[in-house]
Scaffold this motif. Structure first.
Motif, PDB file in Angstrom:
ATOM      1  N   GLU A 135       0.825  -1.200   0.000  1.00 30.50           N
ATOM      2  CA  GLU A 135       0.000   0.000   0.000  1.00 30.50           C
ATOM      3  C   GLU A 135       0.865   1.259   0.000  1.00 30.50           C
ATOM      4  O   GLU A 135       0.611   2.193  -0.723  1.00 30.50           O
ATOM      5  N   ARG A 136       1.919   1.259   0.805  1.00 34.98           N
ATOM      6  CA  ARG A 136       2.831   2.404   0.756  1.00 34.98           C
ATOM      7  C   ARG A 136       4.198   2.069   1.343  1.00 34.98           C
ATOM      8  O   ARG A 136       4.348   1.074   2.052  1.00 34.98           O
ATOM      9  N   VAL A 137       5.149   2.940   1.020  1.00 37.25           N
ATOM     10  CA  VAL A 137       6.540   2.757   1.444  1.00 37.25           C
ATOM     11  C   VAL A 137       6.969   4.015   2.193  1.00 37.25           C
ATOM     12  O   VAL A 137       6.704   5.128   1.734  1.00 37.25           O
ATOM     13  N   GLU A 138       7.635   3.815   3.335  1.00 38.32           N
ATOM     14  CA  GLU A 138       8.211   4.958   4.036  1.00 38.32           C
ATOM     15  C   GLU A 138       9.723   4.893   3.868  1.00 38.32           C
ATOM     16  O   GLU A 138      10.309   3.800   3.969  1.00 38.32           O
ATOM     17  N   ALA A 139      10.332   6.028   3.581  1.00 43.84           N
ATOM     18  CA  ALA A 139      11.781   6.024   3.352  1.00 43.84           C
ATOM     19  C   ALA A 139      12.401   7.320   3.860  1.00 43.84           C
ATOM     20  O   ALA A 139      11.739   8.360   3.903  1.00 43.84           O
ATOM     21  N   TRP A 140      13.670   7.206   4.219  1.00 41.91           N
ATOM     22  CA  TRP A 140      14.440   8.394   4.588  1.00 41.91           C
ATOM     23  C   TRP A 140      15.073   8.943   3.314  1.00 41.91           C
ATOM     24  O   TRP A 140      15.719   8.196   2.569  1.00 41.91           O
ATOM     25  N   ASP A 141      14.824  10.227   3.068  1.00 35.71           N
ATOM     26  CA  ASP A 141      15.383  10.871   1.880  1.00 35.71           C
ATOM     27  C   ASP A 141      16.745  11.457   2.279  1.00 35.71           C
ATOM     28  O   ASP A 141      16.818  12.443   3.021  1.00 35.71           O
ATOM     29  N   TRP A 142      17.820  10.822   1.804  1.00 44.50           N
ATOM     30  CA  TRP A 142      19.170  11.287   2.181  1.00 44.50           C
ATOM     31  C   TRP A 142      19.403  12.713   1.677  1.00 44.50           C
ATOM     32  O   TRP A 142      20.099  13.493   2.333  1.00 44.50           O
ATOM     33  N   GLN A 143      18.821  13.029   0.505  1.00 43.52           N
ATOM     34  CA  GLN A 143      19.059  14.355  -0.087  1.00 43.52           C
ATOM     35  C   GLN A 143      18.460  15.467   0.767  1.00 43.52           C
ATOM     36  O   GLN A 143      19.094  16.470   1.052  1.00 43.52           O
ATOM     37  N   GLN A 144      17.185  15.249   1.168  1.00 38.62           N
ATOM     38  CA  GLN A 144      16.479  16.306   1.899  1.00 38.62           C
ATOM     39  C   GLN A 144      16.566  16.151   3.405  1.00 38.62           C
ATOM     40  O   GLN A 144      16.092  17.028   4.147  1.00 38.62           O
ATOM     41  N   GLY A 145      17.110  15.031   3.875  1.00 39.11           N
ATOM     42  CA  GLY A 145      17.228  14.806   5.311  1.00 39.11           C
ATOM     43  C   GLY A 145      15.894  14.732   6.018  1.00 39.11           C
ATOM     44  O   GLY A 145      15.727  15.324   7.096  1.00 39.11           O
ATOM     45  N   ARG A 146      14.917  14.031   5.410  1.00 39.34           N
ATOM     46  CA  ARG A 146      13.616  13.874   6.086  1.00 39.34           C
ATOM     47  C   ARG A 146      12.921  12.606   5.616  1.00 39.34           C
ATOM     48  O   ARG A 146      13.270  12.052   4.565  1.00 39.34           O
ATOM     49  N   MET A 147      11.919  12.191   6.421  1.00 41.68           N
ATOM     50  CA  MET A 147      11.169  10.986   6.080  1.00 41.68           C
ATOM     51  C   MET A 147      10.115  11.327   5.027  1.00 41.68           C
ATOM     52  O   MET A 147       9.488  12.394   5.112  1.00 41.68           O
ATOM     53  N   VAL A 148       9.935  10.427   4.056  1.00 41.37           N
ATOM     54  CA  VAL A 148       8.929  10.656   3.005  1.00 41.37           C
ATOM     55  C   VAL A 148       8.109   9.373   2.831  1.00 41.37           C
ATOM     56  O   VAL A 148       8.536   8.294   3.249  1.00 41.37           O
ATOM     57  N   GLU A 149       6.935   9.503   2.208  1.00 45.45           N
ATOM     58  CA  GLU A 149       6.096   8.323   1.952  1.00 45.45           C
ATOM     59  C   GLU A 149       5.715   8.271   0.486  1.00 45.45           C
ATOM     60  O   GLU A 149       5.519   9.313  -0.144  1.00 45.45           O
ATOM     61  N   PHE A 150       5.625   7.057  -0.028  1.00 43.13           N
ATOM     62  CA  PHE A 150       5.216   6.863  -1.423  1.00 43.13           C
ATOM     63  C   PHE A 150       4.044   5.893  -1.474  1.00 43.13           C
ATOM     64  O   PHE A 150       4.107   4.818  -0.859  1.00 43.13           O
ATOM     65  N   SER A 151       3.007   6.258  -2.218  1.00 49.88           N
ATOM     66  CA  SER A 151       1.940   5.294  -2.483  1.00 49.88           C
ATOM     67  C   SER A 151       2.487   4.289  -3.493  1.00 49.88           C
ATOM     68  O   SER A 151       3.517   4.554  -4.141  1.00 49.88           O
ATOM     69  N   THR A 152       1.807   3.170  -3.656  1.00 49.76           N
ATOM     70  CA  THR A 152       2.269   2.170  -4.631  1.00 49.76           C
ATOM     71  C   THR A 152       2.426   2.798  -6.010  1.00 49.76           C
ATOM     72  O   THR A 152       3.418   2.547  -6.703  1.00 49.76           O
ATOM     73  N   ALA A 153       1.462   3.642  -6.390  1.00 49.28           N
ATOM     74  CA  ALA A 153       1.504   4.254  -7.729  1.00 49.28           C
ATOM     75  C   ALA A 153       2.750   5.123  -7.889  1.00 49.28           C
ATOM     76  O   ALA A 153       3.275   5.266  -8.993  1.00 49.28           O
ATOM     77  N   GLU A 154       3.233   5.686  -6.786  1.00 54.82           N
ATOM     78  CA  GLU A 154       4.401   6.593  -6.861  1.00 54.82           C
ATOM     79  C   GLU A 154       5.739   5.845  -6.853  1.00 54.82           C
ATOM     80  O   GLU A 154       6.789   6.464  -6.997  1.00 54.82           O
ATOM     81  N   CYS A 155       5.681   4.533  -6.650  1.00 52.15           N
ATOM     82  CA  CYS A 155       6.941   3.774  -6.540  1.00 52.15           C
ATOM     83  C   CYS A 155       7.545   3.410  -7.897  1.00 52.15           C
ATOM     84  O   CYS A 155       8.676   2.900  -7.957  1.00 52.15           O
ATOM     85  N   GLY A 156       6.805   3.629  -8.971  1.00 52.52           N
ATOM     86  CA  GLY A 156       7.331   3.327 -10.314  1.00 52.52           C
ATOM     87  C   GLY A 156       7.643   1.846 -10.485  1.00 52.52           C
ATOM     88  O   GLY A 156       8.664   1.484 -11.075  1.00 52.52           O
ATOM     89  N   PHE A 157       6.757   0.987  -9.980  1.00 56.29           N
ATOM     90  CA  PHE A 157       7.025  -0.447 -10.049  1.00 56.29           C
ATOM     91  C   PHE A 157       6.897  -0.992 -11.469  1.00 56.29           C
ATOM     92  O   PHE A 157       6.017  -0.585 -12.226  1.00 56.29           O
ATOM     93  N   ALA A 158       7.783  -1.891 -11.799  1.00 57.56           N
ATOM     94  CA  ALA A 158       7.723  -2.633 -13.060  1.00 57.56           C
ATOM     95  C   ALA A 158       8.337  -3.995 -12.760  1.00 57.56           C
ATOM     96  O   ALA A 158       8.663  -4.280 -11.596  1.00 57.56           O
ATOM     97  N   TYR A 159       8.516  -4.805 -13.766  1.00 60.87           N
ATOM     98  CA  TYR A 159       9.112  -6.125 -13.560  1.00 60.87           C
ATOM     99  C   TYR A 159      10.540  -5.970 -13.018  1.00 60.87           C
ATOM    100  O   TYR A 159      11.385  -5.389 -13.680  1.00 60.87           O
ATOM    101  N   ARG A 160      10.754  -6.426 -11.789  1.00 55.30           N
ATOM    102  CA  ARG A 160      12.055  -6.366 -11.101  1.00 55.30           C
ATOM    103  C   ARG A 160      12.646  -4.951 -11.117  1.00 55.30           C
ATOM    104  O   ARG A 160      13.855  -4.768 -11.261  1.00 55.30           O
ATOM    105  N   ASP A 161      11.761  -3.957 -10.968  1.00 55.97           N
ATOM    106  CA  ASP A 161      12.241  -2.579 -11.038  1.00 55.97           C
ATOM    107  C   ASP A 161      11.323  -1.647 -10.246  1.00 55.97           C
ATOM    108  O   ASP A 161      10.154  -1.970  -9.996  1.00 55.97           O
TER     109      ASP A 161
END
Ligand SMILES: Cc1cc2nc3c(=O)[nH]c(=O)nc-3n(C[C@H](O)[C@H](O)[C@H](O)COP(=O)(O)OP(=O)(O)OC[C@H]3O[C@@H](n4cnc5c(N)ncnc54)[C@H](O)[C@@H]3O)c2cc1C
Length: 339
Positions: A135-161
């Protein structure tokens, strides 16, 4: 947060190749991340090291994900939202979900590695991909120094990518994922092999536990166990080509296995292509191609990462020369200049 200097990495990846890291940092909590800096050119995040080939030493820092835990966070009756932290062993999450009476992960049983790496290449097996239950992914953004969240649609999923493996490689440290799992089990038995395995045990209408057990049996039979023979699973992706290209290849190689990938592309079996070029079971020193599965490169003992990479290049080049199909690595190769 534990740190170490000039550490050997042999036991940190399932290939078991010798390499050193200038520095290793264990991340135990999200708060640790705020105290670290990440240099994409030299640093690396490691989970279980089961999809990585170290072709040389890491001059920077290796960050190890040790943020563990999993729990149900929302119950809607027919489905449950599960939170899993990035340092949790993937297969332990699968087994826990089954014990909780939840389904959706059974086809992904026994995939090595940690939860935090699962979105990286949208792990998949036996007709199911992570993206179908994520449903979603939480990640630390090293560039901006803050926690961010991505919905599945925002993860750019493809076959093994995913965006984390391609356009945003090295930008995020995945801290947790949220999965929507079902109480009512709907079997996903698109794969002949899986149906045959269940058939061998006379199971016509399996429950989620039985599917999981069948997947485990199949995987144990087909794939070399990395604790006994160093490997990173499939070294190459199955190539995707246009329908027209697949047709012309099938005219030359009548038995070439192929599966529709989407409306316009066809997925070819990389293992079959490699086998046609005579590589299955091939060995050069301690670097080799598995005699069980041609897509799996193996370390028979003391192969270096560079030797395995050189063999991978020879396999790729010979498939290209014989068939015109270019294989892309599925495993990530570090330091990245070596790809
Ligand atoms: C025997 C065997 C069978 C396998 N079968 C399958 C299979 O069926 N399907 C499949 O999809 N894969 C399979 N794999 C590949 C591998 O298990 C998966 O890709 C797994 O998700 C990798 O997890 P890991 O923790 O070991 O990641 P690692 O190998 O440690 O890392 C992989 C990549 O993810 C990055 N990464 C890791 N953790 C994080 C994080 N928290 N945040 C940001 N980046 C991170 C790393 O930098 C690296 O680029 C197999 C591997 C083996 C050895």
């Amino acid at each position: 947060m534990k740190t170490g200097e000039n550490l050997a990495l042999k036991s940190f990846t399932t290939f078991g190749v010798a390499a050193r890291a200038a520095r290793v940092v264990e991340i135990d909590s999200p708060a640790d991340l705020a105290r670290c800096r990440f240099e994409p050119a030299t640093d690396l995040v490691l989970g279980g090291g089961s999809n990585v080939l170290l072709a040389g030493d890491i001059d920077g820092t290796v960050f190890l994900n040790r943020i563990r835990g999993m729990r149900a966070v929302e119950d809607r009756g027919e489905s449950v939202l599960v939170e899993a932290r990035g340092g949790q062993l993937w297969h332990s999450l699968v087994l826990w979900s089954l014990r909780e009476g939840l389904s959706g992960l059974e086809n992904l049983s026994l995939i090595p590695g940690l939860v935090g790496a699962a979105p990286m290449q949208n792990i998949g097996a036996y007709g199911v991909e992570l993206s179908e239950v994520l449903e979603r992914v939480e990640a630390w953004d090293w560039q901006q120094g803050r926690m961010v969240e991505f919905s599945t649609a925002e993860c750019g999923f493809a076959y093994r990518d995913s965006r984390f493996k391609s356009r945003d490689a090295g930008r995020f440290f995945i801290t947790r994922i949220f999965l929507r799992l079902a109480r009512h089990f709907t079997p996903r038995l698109d794969y002949d092999e899986l149906r045959e395995e269940l058939g061998r045990s006379n199971i016509a209408a399996p429950d989620a536990h039985q599917v999981s057990r069948a997947v485990i049996m199949l995987r144990r039979r087909k794939l070399p166990d990395p604790t006994l023979l160093g490997n990173a699973g499939s070294f190459f992706k199955n190539p995707q080509v246009s329908a027209a290209e697949a047709e012309s290849l099938r005219a030359r190689f009548r038995d070439l296995p192929s599966f529709p990938a989407n409306a316009s592309t066809v997925k070819l079996s990389a293992a079959w292509l490699i086998e046609q070029c005579g590589w299955k079971g091939h060995r050069e020193g301690d670097a080799g191609v598995s005699d069980r599965h041609a897509l799996v490169l193996v370390n028979h003992g003391n192969a270096s990462g560079a030797e395995i990479l050189a063999l991978a290049h020879r396999v790729r080049d010979s498939v290209l020369e014989r068939t015109g199909v270019r294989l892309e690595p599925e495993a990530r190769i570090y330091p990245e200049t070596r790809t």
